[in-house]
Design a protein around this motif. Structure first.
Motif, PDB file in Angstrom:
ATOM      1  N   LEU A   1     -12.165  47.698   3.277  1.00 12.29           N
ATOM      2  CA  LEU A   1     -11.601  46.731   2.342  1.00 12.29           C
ATOM      3  C   LEU A   1     -10.097  46.603   2.519  1.00 12.29           C
ATOM      4  O   LEU A   1      -9.529  45.577   2.213  1.00 12.29           O
ATOM      5  N   SER A   2      -9.457  47.638   3.024  1.00 12.53           N
ATOM      6  CA  SER A   2      -8.029  47.527   3.270  1.00 12.53           C
ATOM      7  C   SER A   2      -7.742  46.511   4.371  1.00 12.53           C
ATOM      8  O   SER A   2      -6.617  46.074   4.535  1.00 12.53           O
TER       9      SER A   2
ATOM     10  N   GLU B   1      -8.387  40.578  -9.190  1.00 13.18           N
ATOM     11  CA  GLU B   1      -9.610  40.788  -8.428  1.00 13.18           C
ATOM     12  C   GLU B   1      -9.286  41.044  -6.954  1.00 13.18           C
ATOM     13  O   GLU B   1      -9.861  41.951  -6.331  1.00 13.18           O
ATOM     14  N   ILE B   2      -8.345  40.294  -6.399  1.00 11.69           N
ATOM     15  CA  ILE B   2      -7.930  40.509  -5.012  1.00 11.69           C
ATOM     16  C   ILE B   2      -7.339  41.910  -4.865  1.00 11.69           C
ATOM     17  O   ILE B   2      -7.659  42.638  -3.916  1.00 11.69           O
TER      18      ILE B   2
ATOM     19  N   GLU C   1      -8.729  44.870  -2.459  1.00 16.95           N
ATOM     20  CA  GLU C   1      -7.875  45.509  -1.451  1.00 16.95           C
ATOM     21  C   GLU C   1      -7.776  47.017  -1.648  1.00 16.95           C
ATOM     22  O   GLU C   1      -7.594  47.758  -0.680  1.00 16.95           O
ATOM     23  N   ASN C   2      -7.890  47.464  -2.883  1.00 18.13           N
ATOM     24  CA  ASN C   2      -7.764  48.887  -3.184  1.00 18.13           C
ATOM     25  C   ASN C   2      -9.099  49.609  -3.230  1.00 18.13           C
ATOM     26  O   ASN C   2      -9.158  50.784  -3.610  1.00 18.13           O
TER      27      ASN C   2
ATOM     28  N   GLU D   1     -17.723  39.615   8.740  1.00 21.93           N
ATOM     29  CA  GLU D   1     -17.972  40.852   9.489  1.00 21.93           C
ATOM     30  C   GLU D   1     -16.676  41.574   9.813  1.00 21.93           C
ATOM     31  O   GLU D   1     -16.604  42.803   9.718  1.00 21.93           O
ATOM     32  N   GLU D   2     -15.654  40.834  10.208  1.00 22.58           N
ATOM     33  CA  GLU D   2     -14.367  41.458  10.537  1.00 22.58           C
ATOM     34  C   GLU D   2     -13.757  42.159   9.330  1.00 22.58           C
ATOM     35  O   GLU D   2     -13.140  43.210   9.472  1.00 22.58           O
ATOM     36  N   LEU D   3     -13.923  41.575   8.164  1.00 27.69           N
ATOM     37  CA  LEU D   3     -13.284  42.116   6.967  1.00 27.69           C
ATOM     38  C   LEU D   3     -14.108  43.172   6.243  1.00 27.69           C
ATOM     39  O   LEU D   3     -13.548  44.109   5.683  1.00 27.69           O
ATOM     40  N   PHE D   4     -15.421  43.002   6.214  1.00 28.99           N
ATOM     41  CA  PHE D   4     -16.226  43.816   5.309  1.00 28.99           C
ATOM     42  C   PHE D   4     -17.337  44.628   5.963  1.00 28.99           C
ATOM     43  O   PHE D   4     -18.096  45.287   5.269  1.00 28.99           O
ATOM     44  N   PHE D   5     -17.460  44.572   7.281  1.00 31.85           N
ATOM     45  CA  PHE D   5     -18.489  45.358   7.948  1.00 31.85           C
ATOM     46  C   PHE D   5     -17.812  46.294   8.924  1.00 31.85           C
ATOM     47  O   PHE D   5     -16.744  45.993   9.453  1.00 31.85           O
TER      48      PHE D   5
END
Length: 82
Positions: free
Chosen positions: A16-17, A43-44, A48-49, A71-75
């Motif tokens: 998530l970072s 929420e953002i 992020e945290n 996929e790049e951000l959350f997988f």
């Protein structure tokens, strides 16, 4: 390459970072990302945290705004998990 959704909290925080990393790379503030993704700044920040796991729709909006894929951000791919 097999992708697995992140479920481990430690790994989730690391992945998530990536939202923050991509946002900062674009020179964008949380408020701007929130506005374009139609979410609140709090929420953002929570995403992020690692305090909030985004739903599919939110993940898709954030990825689109940041010019990334979900996929790049959350997988996390299997090969990079330790």
């Amino acid at each position: 390459m097999q992708l697995d959704f992140v479920t481990n909290k430690g790994i989730m925080q690391m992945v998530l970072s990536k939202v923050k990393e991509y946002r900062e790379r674009k020179g964008m503030k949380q408020e701007a990302l929130a506005r374009y993704a139609k979410r609140s700044q709090s929420e953002i920040s929570a995403i992020e945290n690692g305090k909030l796991e985004p739903g599919v729709g939110t993940a898709m909006r954030i990825a689109k705004v940041l010019g990334a894929t979900v996929e790049e951000l959350f997988f996390e791919d299997e090969g990079s998990q330790q």
